[in-house]
Design a protein around this motif. Structure first.
Motif, PDB file in Angstrom:
ATOM      1  N   MET A  13       0.810  -1.020   0.340  1.00 20.19           N
ATOM      2  CA  MET A  13      -0.052  -0.325   0.036  1.00 20.19           C
ATOM      3  C   MET A  13       0.357   1.361   0.068  1.00 20.19           C
ATOM      4  SD  MET A  13      -3.812  -0.871  -0.310  1.00 20.19           S
ATOM      5  CE  MET A  13      -3.639   1.148   0.048  1.00 20.19           C
ATOM      6  N   VAL A  14       1.542   1.493   0.474  1.00 17.63           N
ATOM      7  CA  VAL A  14       2.605   2.100   0.536  1.00 17.63           C
ATOM      8  C   VAL A  14       3.439   2.408  -0.476  1.00 17.63           C
ATOM      9  CG1 VAL A  14       5.444   2.617   1.426  1.00 17.63           C
ATOM     10  CG2 VAL A  14       3.668   2.029   2.932  1.00 17.63           C
ATOM     11  N   HIS A  15       4.169   1.749  -0.978  1.00 18.49           N
ATOM     12  CA  HIS A  15       4.630   1.187  -2.165  1.00 18.49           C
ATOM     13  C   HIS A  15       3.595   1.995  -3.519  1.00 18.49           C
ATOM     14  CE1 HIS A  15       6.589  -0.489  -6.128  1.00 18.49           C
ATOM     15  NE2 HIS A  15       8.182  -0.046  -5.482  1.00 18.49           N
ATOM     16  N   ILE A  16       2.285   1.651  -3.134  1.00 18.36           N
ATOM     17  CA  ILE A  16       1.132   1.719  -4.089  1.00 18.36           C
ATOM     18  C   ILE A  16       0.814   3.745  -4.290  1.00 18.36           C
ATOM     19  CG2 ILE A  16      -1.248   2.355  -5.185  1.00 18.36           C
ATOM     20  CD1 ILE A  16      -1.012  -0.871  -4.429  1.00 18.36           C
ATOM     21  N   VAL A  17       0.688   4.334  -3.300  1.00 18.85           N
ATOM     22  CA  VAL A  17       0.530   5.716  -2.561  1.00 18.85           C
ATOM     23  C   VAL A  17       1.787   6.796  -2.442  1.00 18.85           C
ATOM     24  CG1 VAL A  17      -1.336   4.849  -1.755  1.00 18.85           C
ATOM     25  CG2 VAL A  17       0.556   5.600  -0.404  1.00 18.85           C
ATOM     26  N   LEU A  18       2.863   6.252  -2.130  1.00 16.24           N
ATOM     27  CA  LEU A  18       4.190   7.657  -1.661  1.00 16.24           C
ATOM     28  C   LEU A  18       4.497   7.822  -3.008  1.00 16.24           C
ATOM     29  CD1 LEU A  18       5.754   7.863   0.580  1.00 16.24           C
ATOM     30  CD2 LEU A  18       6.846   6.549   0.384  1.00 16.24           C
ATOM     31  N   PRO A  19       4.274   7.728  -3.947  1.00 16.86           N
ATOM     32  CA  PRO A  19       5.117   8.417  -5.370  1.00 16.86           C
ATOM     33  C   PRO A  19       4.035   9.338  -5.325  1.00 16.86           C
ATOM     34  CG  PRO A  19       5.061   5.515  -5.775  1.00 16.86           C
ATOM     35  CD  PRO A  19       4.290   5.767  -4.993  1.00 16.86           C
ATOM     36  N   GLY A  20       3.207   8.848  -5.178  1.00 16.91           N
ATOM     37  CA  GLY A  20       1.707  10.631  -5.285  1.00 16.91           C
ATOM     38  C   GLY A  20       2.459  11.329  -4.679  1.00 16.91           C
ATOM     39  N   MET A  21       2.072  11.380  -2.890  1.00 15.51           N
ATOM     40  CA  MET A  21       3.259  11.992  -2.583  1.00 15.51           C
ATOM     41  C   MET A  21       3.994  12.278  -2.317  1.00 15.51           C
ATOM     42  SD  MET A  21       1.571   9.693   1.039  1.00 15.51           S
ATOM     43  CE  MET A  21       0.062   9.229   1.840  1.00 15.51           C
ATOM     44  N   VAL A  22       4.918  12.378  -2.697  1.00 11.34           N
ATOM     45  CA  VAL A  22       6.240  12.517  -2.585  1.00 11.34           C
ATOM     46  C   VAL A  22       5.970  13.869  -4.183  1.00 11.34           C
ATOM     47  CG1 VAL A  22       9.003  12.288  -3.940  1.00 11.34           C
ATOM     48  CG2 VAL A  22       7.677  10.683  -2.205  1.00 11.34           C
ATOM     49  N   GLN A  23       5.492  12.908  -5.267  1.00  7.72           N
ATOM     50  CA  GLN A  23       5.377  14.271  -5.994  1.00  7.72           C
ATOM     51  C   GLN A  23       4.472  15.355  -5.458  1.00  7.72           C
ATOM     52  OE1 GLN A  23       2.977  12.818  -9.373  1.00  7.72           O
ATOM     53  NE2 GLN A  23       3.486  14.196 -10.635  1.00  7.72           N
ATOM     54  N   ARG A  24       3.814  15.158  -4.835  1.00 17.50           N
ATOM     55  CA  ARG A  24       2.555  16.356  -4.170  1.00 17.50           C
ATOM     56  C   ARG A  24       3.567  17.355  -3.300  1.00 17.50           C
ATOM     57  NH1 ARG A  24      -0.981  13.249  -5.766  1.00 17.50           N
ATOM     58  NH2 ARG A  24      -1.402  11.625  -3.868  1.00 17.50           N
ATOM     59  N   LYS A  25       4.586  16.132  -2.498  1.00 19.18           N
ATOM     60  CA  LYS A  25       5.359  17.303  -1.364  1.00 19.18           C
ATOM     61  C   LYS A  25       4.737  17.003  -0.293  1.00 19.18           C
ATOM     62  CE  LYS A  25       8.385  19.853  -4.549  1.00 19.18           C
ATOM     63  NZ  LYS A  25       9.590  21.092  -4.802  1.00 19.18           N
ATOM     64  N   ARG A  26       3.457  16.641  -0.239  1.00 17.86           N
ATOM     65  CA  ARG A  26       2.890  16.115   1.251  1.00 17.86           C
ATOM     66  C   ARG A  26       2.078  14.696   1.584  1.00 17.86           C
ATOM     67  NH1 ARG A  26      -2.661  19.906  -0.396  1.00 17.86           N
ATOM     68  NH2 ARG A  26      -3.093  18.505  -1.673  1.00 17.86           N
ATOM     69  N   GLY A  27       1.684  14.621   2.283  1.00 18.56           N
ATOM     70  CA  GLY A  27       1.120  13.207   2.202  1.00 18.56           C
ATOM     71  C   GLY A  27       1.282  12.431   4.258  1.00 18.56           C
ATOM     72  N   ALA A  28       0.809  11.381   4.685  1.00 13.42           N
ATOM     73  CA  ALA A  28       0.905  11.434   5.709  1.00 13.42           C
ATOM     74  C   ALA A  28       0.823   9.988   5.659  1.00 13.42           C
ATOM     75  CB  ALA A  28       0.210  11.498   6.680  1.00 13.42           C
ATOM     76  N   ILE A  29       1.369   8.614   6.456  1.00 11.19           N
ATOM     77  CA  ILE A  29       1.343   6.965   6.501  1.00 11.19           C
ATOM     78  C   ILE A  29       1.474   6.757   8.039  1.00 11.19           C
ATOM     79  CG2 ILE A  29       2.112   4.983   5.997  1.00 11.19           C
ATOM     80  CD1 ILE A  29       3.867   6.649   3.470  1.00 11.19           C
ATOM     81  N   VAL A  30       0.557   6.030   7.962  1.00  6.17           N
ATOM     82  CA  VAL A  30      -0.232   5.879   9.308  1.00  6.17           C
ATOM     83  C   VAL A  30       0.204   4.155  10.022  1.00  6.17           C
ATOM     84  CG1 VAL A  30      -1.445   5.807  11.994  1.00  6.17           C
ATOM     85  CG2 VAL A  30      -1.037   7.298  10.171  1.00  6.17           C
ATOM     86  N   ASN A  31       0.898   3.608   9.868  1.00  8.05           N
ATOM     87  CA  ASN A  31       1.063   2.464  10.072  1.00  8.05           C
ATOM     88  C   ASN A  31       1.034   1.564  11.555  1.00  8.05           C
ATOM     89  OD1 ASN A  31       1.690   1.939   7.193  1.00  8.05           O
ATOM     90  ND2 ASN A  31       4.447   1.773   8.270  1.00  8.05           N
TER      91      ASN A  31
END
Length: 332
Positions: A184-202
């Motif tokens: 799931m991180v591998h799927i959504v993280l690239p978009g977050m990096v591109q937008r330069k914002r995001g949060a991941i809670v494990n």
């Protein structure tokens, strides 16, 4: 007389040597105590700063800070559902992922009507392994995913010795507790990096703090999530991504129903999923490693300071009691 003088001089020399050693030991002891006291003061301040001060100020605007959509896995009940509701209460649109279409649609409808946000559902059984992720990736394409909550997890039916677990249960723990968060991180993280914002809670577990007998595979899988989260934060914090390792202790949910008769409603440190999620969401963006709940934070501090043998001894007693209770009530 000369012999007496020699003995006296030797005694004085030994006394001086012992005195030096005692002074050295006293300094070491004082330094150790000072360090422990300083650590305790810092931990107490962190507890107040994280769990009490945020309630005195206005809530963070998660939509502005992270994005319009949040993905929550394992979200039809328990902590996942409660966490999704808390995010929706802050105006974030919710994408729910779980394996029951009927439950997903019911929860999505309830959240949409209650909190006036958009909702979407993705049906996926994370225990199936690699085959499910292509469809998830396609469903999330072009979504402004600001928050990912990796909550999905499986537990033992009840605490049990490792060799008595079935191979199916072991693969389920690996696929759901470990692989799901990675993918799931591998799927959504690239978009977050591109937008330069995001949060991941494990969502990890208090059992990750120290080796936990009769929950060996489960506690190890949660320790993996904890280390995975901390490493990710170091990798991506500079790119605007906040990664949090959430380490709850016992919560009253369906997944831990075998222990409810022993723990729930008897100890104030066992909150409901709704109470826990309300506290945990308020720590997002503030602490990258937290229990999410102030009483659990006190438990965490105690566990950190106690010797490993004492933790193992206590968990052996508790898990044996939970196993006997589950078996006696036909949960097997």
């Amino acid at each position: 007389m000369a012999a007496v003088d020699s003995f006296y001089l030797l005694y004085r020399e030994i006394g001086r040597s012992c005195s030096c050693y005692m002074e050295a030991l006293a300094l070491v002891g004082a330094w150790y105590m000072a360090r422990k006291c300083f650590t305790l003061v810092c931990d107490s301040y962190s507890l107040i700063r994280l769990h009490f001060i945020p309630k005195l100020v206005s809530r963070a605007d998660f939509v502005k800070q992270y994005g319009r959509w949040a993905v929550v896995t394992g979200s039809t009940a328990g902590v996942g559902k409660a966490y999704a509701e808390e995010l929706a209460n802050r105006g974030i649109n919710i994408i729910l992922i779980s394996r029951s279409k009927k439950k997903l649609e019911a929860v999505a409808k309830e959240i949409a009507e209650t909190y006036k946000v958009e909702t979407a559902v993705i049906v996926a059984d994370f225990s199936k392994g690699r085959e499910i992720y292509s469809s998830i990736k396609e469903a999330l394409r072009d979504k402004d995913i600001g928050i990912l909550v990796n909550n999905v997890g499986v537990f033992y039916t009840y605490p049990e010795y490792f060799t008595r677990l079935s191979e199916d249960k072991l693969w389920e723990i690996v696929n759901v507790n470990i692989a799901a968060a990675n993918m799931m991180v591998h799927i959504v993280l690239p978009g977050m990096v591109q937008r330069k914002r995001g949060a991941i809670v494990n969502v990890s577990s208090g059992s990750c703090c120290k080796p936990t007998p009769q929950m060996a595979a489960y506690s190890a899988s949660k320790a993996y999530l904890d280390h995975f989260s901390r490493a990710l934060h170091y990798e991506y914090a500079s790119k605007g991504i906040f990664v949090q390792s959430l380490i709850p202790f016992f919560i009253s949910t369906n997944m831990t129903q075998f222990g409810d008769r022993i723990l729930s409603n008897k100890f104030f440190f066992v909150p409901s999923a709704k109470v826990y999620a309300h506290h945990a969401v308020s720590t997002l963006g503030i602490s990258r490693r937290t229990t999410g709940y102030w009483i659990h934070s006190i438990q965490f501090l105690l566990v950190q300071y106690m010797p490993e043998w004492f933790w193992v001894w206590g968990m052996q007693i508790l898990n044996s009691a939970l196993r006997r209770d589950a078996v006696s009530h036909g949960i097997y």
